[in-house]
Design a protein around this motif. Structure first.
Motif, PDB file in Angstrom:
ATOM      1  N   LYS A 239       0.762  -1.200  -0.113  1.00 21.09           N
ATOM      2  CA  LYS A 239       0.246   0.024  -0.220  1.00 21.09           C
ATOM      3  C   LYS A 239       0.865   1.232  -0.128  1.00 21.09           C
ATOM      4  O   LYS A 239       0.333   2.298  -0.069  1.00 21.09           O
ATOM      5  CB  LYS A 239      -1.170  -0.015   1.162  1.00 21.09           C
ATOM      6  N   LEU A 240       2.333   1.234   0.074  1.00 17.63           N
ATOM      7  CA  LEU A 240       2.819   2.269  -0.010  1.00 17.63           C
ATOM      8  C   LEU A 240       4.342   1.776  -0.671  1.00 17.63           C
ATOM      9  O   LEU A 240       4.993   0.887  -0.238  1.00 17.63           O
ATOM     10  CB  LEU A 240       3.552   2.694   1.560  1.00 17.63           C
ATOM     11  N   TYR A 241       4.722   2.529  -1.734  1.00 23.68           N
ATOM     12  CA  TYR A 241       5.818   2.011  -2.723  1.00 23.68           C
ATOM     13  C   TYR A 241       6.279   3.473  -3.247  1.00 23.68           C
ATOM     14  O   TYR A 241       5.636   4.390  -3.649  1.00 23.68           O
ATOM     15  CB  TYR A 241       5.181   1.123  -3.542  1.00 23.68           C
ATOM     16  N   ASN A 242       7.747   2.990  -3.257  1.00 27.78           N
ATOM     17  CA  ASN A 242       8.443   4.463  -4.118  1.00 27.78           C
ATOM     18  C   ASN A 242       9.293   3.691  -4.935  1.00 27.78           C
ATOM     19  O   ASN A 242       9.715   2.581  -4.858  1.00 27.78           O
ATOM     20  CB  ASN A 242       9.336   5.246  -3.208  1.00 27.78           C
ATOM     21  N   ILE A 243       9.664   4.173  -6.162  1.00 29.23           N
ATOM     22  CA  ILE A 243      10.518   3.465  -7.310  1.00 29.23           C
ATOM     23  C   ILE A 243      10.956   4.702  -8.190  1.00 29.23           C
ATOM     24  O   ILE A 243      10.542   5.966  -8.174  1.00 29.23           O
ATOM     25  CB  ILE A 243       9.849   2.873  -8.250  1.00 29.23           C
ATOM     26  N   SER A 244      12.249   4.563  -8.740  1.00 25.37           N
ATOM     27  CA  SER A 244      12.915   5.537  -9.708  1.00 25.37           C
ATOM     28  C   SER A 244      13.300   4.770 -10.806  1.00 25.37           C
ATOM     29  O   SER A 244      13.500   3.551 -10.715  1.00 25.37           O
ATOM     30  CB  SER A 244      14.043   6.291  -9.064  1.00 25.37           C
TER      31      SER A 244
ATOM     32  N   GLY B 158      15.567   5.782 -14.980  1.00 27.06           N
ATOM     33  CA  GLY B 158      16.205   6.687 -15.635  1.00 27.06           C
ATOM     34  C   GLY B 158      17.762   7.042 -15.150  1.00 27.06           C
ATOM     35  O   GLY B 158      18.075   6.719 -14.103  1.00 27.06           O
ATOM     36  N   ASN B 159      18.186   8.010 -15.980  1.00 29.61           N
ATOM     37  CA  ASN B 159      19.525   8.207 -15.542  1.00 29.61           C
ATOM     38  C   ASN B 159      19.595  10.107 -15.708  1.00 29.61           C
ATOM     39  O   ASN B 159      19.057  10.785 -16.474  1.00 29.61           O
ATOM     40  CB  ASN B 159      20.647   7.766 -16.513  1.00 29.61           C
ATOM     41  N   ASP B 160      20.310  10.422 -14.623  1.00 30.04           N
ATOM     42  CA  ASP B 160      20.789  11.855 -14.568  1.00 30.04           C
ATOM     43  C   ASP B 160      19.583  12.814 -14.593  1.00 30.04           C
ATOM     44  O   ASP B 160      18.321  12.632 -13.747  1.00 30.04           O
ATOM     45  CB  ASP B 160      21.639  12.177 -15.575  1.00 30.04           C
ATOM     46  N   LEU B 161      19.271  13.717 -15.660  1.00 33.98           N
ATOM     47  CA  LEU B 161      18.520  14.714 -15.960  1.00 33.98           C
ATOM     48  C   LEU B 161      16.802  14.041 -16.207  1.00 33.98           C
ATOM     49  O   LEU B 161      15.942  14.540 -15.839  1.00 33.98           O
ATOM     50  CB  LEU B 161      18.668  15.949 -16.893  1.00 33.98           C
ATOM     51  N   GLU B 162      17.059  12.743 -16.737  1.00 33.90           N
ATOM     52  CA  GLU B 162      15.813  12.241 -17.250  1.00 33.90           C
ATOM     53  C   GLU B 162      15.316  11.041 -16.267  1.00 33.90           C
ATOM     54  O   GLU B 162      14.272  10.618 -16.549  1.00 33.90           O
ATOM     55  CB  GLU B 162      16.011  11.256 -18.433  1.00 33.90           C
ATOM     56  N   ARG B 163      15.731  11.084 -15.065  1.00 39.63           N
ATOM     57  CA  ARG B 163      15.621  10.095 -14.153  1.00 39.63           C
ATOM     58  C   ARG B 163      14.139  10.801 -13.430  1.00 39.63           C
ATOM     59  O   ARG B 163      13.871  11.867 -13.129  1.00 39.63           O
ATOM     60  CB  ARG B 163      16.628  10.319 -12.821  1.00 39.63           C
ATOM     61  N   VAL B 164      13.323   9.721 -13.395  1.00 40.28           N
ATOM     62  CA  VAL B 164      12.079  10.067 -12.392  1.00 40.28           C
ATOM     63  C   VAL B 164      11.766   9.054 -11.227  1.00 40.28           C
ATOM     64  O   VAL B 164      12.097   8.038 -11.170  1.00 40.28           O
ATOM     65  CB  VAL B 164      10.789   9.511 -13.508  1.00 40.28           C
ATOM     66  N   TYR B 165      11.387   9.991 -10.301  1.00 38.86           N
ATOM     67  CA  TYR B 165      11.180   9.433  -8.929  1.00 38.86           C
ATOM     68  C   TYR B 165       9.592   9.599  -8.774  1.00 38.86           C
ATOM     69  O   TYR B 165       9.010  10.356  -8.950  1.00 38.86           O
ATOM     70  CB  TYR B 165      11.844  10.244  -7.626  1.00 38.86           C
ATOM     71  N   ALA B 166       9.218   8.285  -8.285  1.00 38.89           N
ATOM     72  CA  ALA B 166       7.767   8.293  -8.098  1.00 38.89           C
ATOM     73  C   ALA B 166       7.367   7.500  -6.772  1.00 38.89           C
ATOM     74  O   ALA B 166       8.114   6.486  -6.234  1.00 38.89           O
ATOM     75  CB  ALA B 166       6.947   7.372  -9.202  1.00 38.89           C
ATOM     76  N   GLN B 167       6.051   7.840  -6.151  1.00 39.71           N
ATOM     77  CA  GLN B 167       5.767   7.360  -4.855  1.00 39.71           C
ATOM     78  C   GLN B 167       4.097   7.373  -4.828  1.00 39.71           C
ATOM     79  O   GLN B 167       3.574   8.217  -5.245  1.00 39.71           O
ATOM     80  CB  GLN B 167       6.352   7.953  -3.508  1.00 39.71           C
ATOM     81  N   TYR B 168       3.665   6.079  -4.300  1.00 37.68           N
ATOM     82  CA  TYR B 168       2.197   6.169  -4.138  1.00 37.68           C
ATOM     83  C   TYR B 168       1.848   5.624  -2.672  1.00 37.68           C
ATOM     84  O   TYR B 168       2.601   4.949  -1.807  1.00 37.68           O
ATOM     85  CB  TYR B 168       1.378   5.206  -4.908  1.00 37.68           C
ATOM     86  N   MET B 169       0.749   6.189  -2.016  1.00 36.12           N
ATOM     87  CA  MET B 169       0.206   5.803  -0.728  1.00 36.12           C
ATOM     88  C   MET B 169      -1.090   5.517  -0.825  1.00 36.12           C
ATOM     89  O   MET B 169      -1.942   6.376  -1.139  1.00 36.12           O
ATOM     90  CB  MET B 169       0.716   6.910   0.308  1.00 36.12           C
ATOM     91  N   CYS B 170      -1.537   4.366  -0.492  1.00 39.05           N
ATOM     92  CA  CYS B 170      -3.027   4.106  -0.394  1.00 39.05           C
ATOM     93  C   CYS B 170      -3.376   4.001   1.302  1.00 39.05           C
ATOM     94  O   CYS B 170      -2.453   3.860   2.143  1.00 39.05           O
ATOM     95  CB  CYS B 170      -3.236   2.693  -0.733  1.00 39.05           C
ATOM     96  N   LEU B 171      -4.647   4.516   1.444  1.00 37.67           N
ATOM     97  CA  LEU B 171      -4.969   4.495   2.773  1.00 37.67           C
ATOM     98  C   LEU B 171      -5.034   3.171   3.393  1.00 37.67           C
ATOM     99  O   LEU B 171      -5.441   2.039   2.700  1.00 37.67           O
ATOM    100  CB  LEU B 171      -6.594   5.129   2.873  1.00 37.67           C
ATOM    101  N   ASN B 172      -4.640   3.111   4.640  1.00 36.62           N
ATOM    102  CA  ASN B 172      -4.310   2.078   5.367  1.00 36.62           C
ATOM    103  C   ASN B 172      -5.243   0.787   5.325  1.00 36.62           C
ATOM    104  O   ASN B 172      -4.994  -0.330   5.419  1.00 36.62           O
ATOM    105  CB  ASN B 172      -3.620   1.895   6.551  1.00 36.62           C
ATOM    106  N   TYR B 173      -6.632   1.370   5.585  1.00 35.27           N
ATOM    107  CA  TYR B 173      -7.749   0.428   5.773  1.00 35.27           C
ATOM    108  C   TYR B 173      -8.008  -0.378   4.499  1.00 35.27           C
ATOM    109  O   TYR B 173      -8.889  -1.414   4.436  1.00 35.27           O
ATOM    110  CB  TYR B 173      -8.731   1.056   6.344  1.00 35.27           C
ATOM    111  N   VAL B 174      -7.800   0.102   3.207  1.00 34.82           N
ATOM    112  CA  VAL B 174      -8.149  -0.564   2.145  1.00 34.82           C
ATOM    113  C   VAL B 174      -7.359  -1.806   1.798  1.00 34.82           C
ATOM    114  O   VAL B 174      -6.449  -2.207   2.262  1.00 34.82           O
ATOM    115  CB  VAL B 174      -8.039   0.243   0.786  1.00 34.82           C
ATOM    116  N   THR B 175      -8.081  -2.701   0.994  1.00 38.26           N
ATOM    117  CA  THR B 175      -7.433  -3.783   0.642  1.00 38.26           C
ATOM    118  C   THR B 175      -6.481  -3.622  -0.487  1.00 38.26           C
ATOM    119  O   THR B 175      -6.392  -2.580  -1.204  1.00 38.26           O
ATOM    120  CB  THR B 175      -8.520  -4.825  -0.018  1.00 38.26           C
TER     121      THR B 175
END
Length: 377
Positions: free
Chosen positions: A68-73, A75-92
């Protein structure tokens, strides 16, 4: 006249269409998704950054089915993308995966050429950036929302909301077992119960989580404290309260804040009274036992003091006097000599037996006899 009626009908139809479209726009604005775009272009739609972003977004729903919580990146240098999501803890996990799938599509449509963006859905949030933000507190651009319906006694409601959210903030931020998530229910009136939820991104420190939620409390308190429900959308945390059970696992039989404090006072009063009563009983019982012991000792001493042991002679015990046995001189029920014994012992108060004058009158010599012996003159 005949031409004016069709024109009127067309005008009315146009107005109805405009009204319907306006309502649709209003609904679109009021309901998720909510977005914040950076308005900083990633230079070109087909750039490496954009390609990395598309690839990353397509992979997130499958990850959400397991976490329910995850981060990832990627790409390289200026083209690198960082992402993260968070779901509410009570959901399946299944609901989380569905929510992130919708969010990944919305963020690409709502912020198609931005280097940074965040989207909030009903059950989750998703963000990306060209810079690493993992572990960094971010309360910029917080969005407070309310349901536009106010309570009748807003000041009292504001106090209960703030107290409840503050308590949940401490619980979520500093209780490690809660994993930066906490919910609570408090009775507001006879018919209304307050339900509240707070959650932080788990990459934050406890202090940063507390700061994020306290900023959110200030946001909601300043804009919407009279509202029957509200939420704050933040990049690093989430806060919401309603007068209905909006999350899974809500306890419908909530505890009244006044009754809760009263119950705590009653518990402490019961403990104090119980301890005090136990101590009082112990003191009374100890005093009673002590008094019994003292009374028994006093009786023993009195019984021993009532016995006259051999006066001037160790062999004389139980009051034996020369010439007379104890039974002859002393009545068993009285410590005094009878008059006949006194006459016999003093030779009828003879002057020859007068020894002198004392503080209580004349003092006579007593003639003492042993059984079988003649009297000593």
């Amino acid at each position: 006249m005949g031409d004016s009626f069709p024109n009127f009908a067309k005008t009315t139809q146009l107005l109805l269409q405009c009204f319907f479209i306006a309502n649709l726009l209003d609904l679109a604005y009021a309901d998720p998704p909510y977005k914040v775009c950076s308005n900083i272009s990633n230079q070109a739609a087909n750039s490496s950054f954009q390609n990395n972003l598309k690839s990353l977004m397509s992979s997130l729903p499958s990850n959400a089915s397991a976490s329910k919580l995850y981060n990832i990146s990627t790409g390289n240098d200026l083209e690198r993308v960082y992402a993260q999501y968070m779901c509410l803890n009570y959901v399946t996990n299944e609901s989380c995966s569905t929510c992130i799938g919708v969010a990944s599509q919305d963020i690409m449509q709502l912020c198609p050429e931005d280097k940074e963006a965040v989207v909030w859905e009903e059950l989750c949030q998703l963000r990306y950036s060209n810079q690493s933000f993992l572990g960094h507190l971010d309360v910029s651009g917080n969005i407070p929302l309310d349901n536009k319906k106010n309570v009748e006694n807003p000041e009292q409601f504001r106090v209960i909301v703030n107290e409840t959210l503050s308590s949940l903030t401490e619980q979520a931020a500093f209780n490690a077992s809660e994993a930066m998530y906490a919910t609570g229910e408090v009775v507001f009136t006879n018919t209304d119960t307050l339900y509240a939820l707070v959650q932080c991104s788990t990459d934050l420190s406890p202090d940063d989580c507390s700061t994020c939620l306290r900023v959110a409390i200030a946001n909601i308190s300043s804009c919407c404290y009279a509202s029957r429900g509200g939420r704050v959308l933040s990049r690093s945390c989430y806060l919401r309260y309603e007068l209905y059970a909006f999350y899974e696992g809500a306890n419908e039989s909530a505890e009244s804040p006044v009754a809760g404090k009263s119950n705590r006072r009653k518990i402490w009063m019961i403990i104090i009274v119980t301890v005090a009563s136990a101590l009082l009983v112990a003191v009374i019982l100890g005093s009673y036992i002590y008094c019994l012991a003292m009374k028994k000792e006093t009786k023993e001493n009195t019984r021993q003091d009532g016995k006259c042991h051999g006066i001037g002679h160790s062999d004389l015990n139980d009051f034996q006097i020369r010439g007379f046995h104890r039974d002859d001189l002393i009545d068993r029920e009285s410590p005094f000599m009878d008059l006949a014994s006194i006459y016999a012992a003093t030779d009828n108060f003879s002057d020859s037996n007068l020894l002198g004058q004392g503080g209580f009158g004349p003092v006579y010599k007593i003639l003492i006899f042993r059984p079988g012996d003649e009297a000593d003159q």
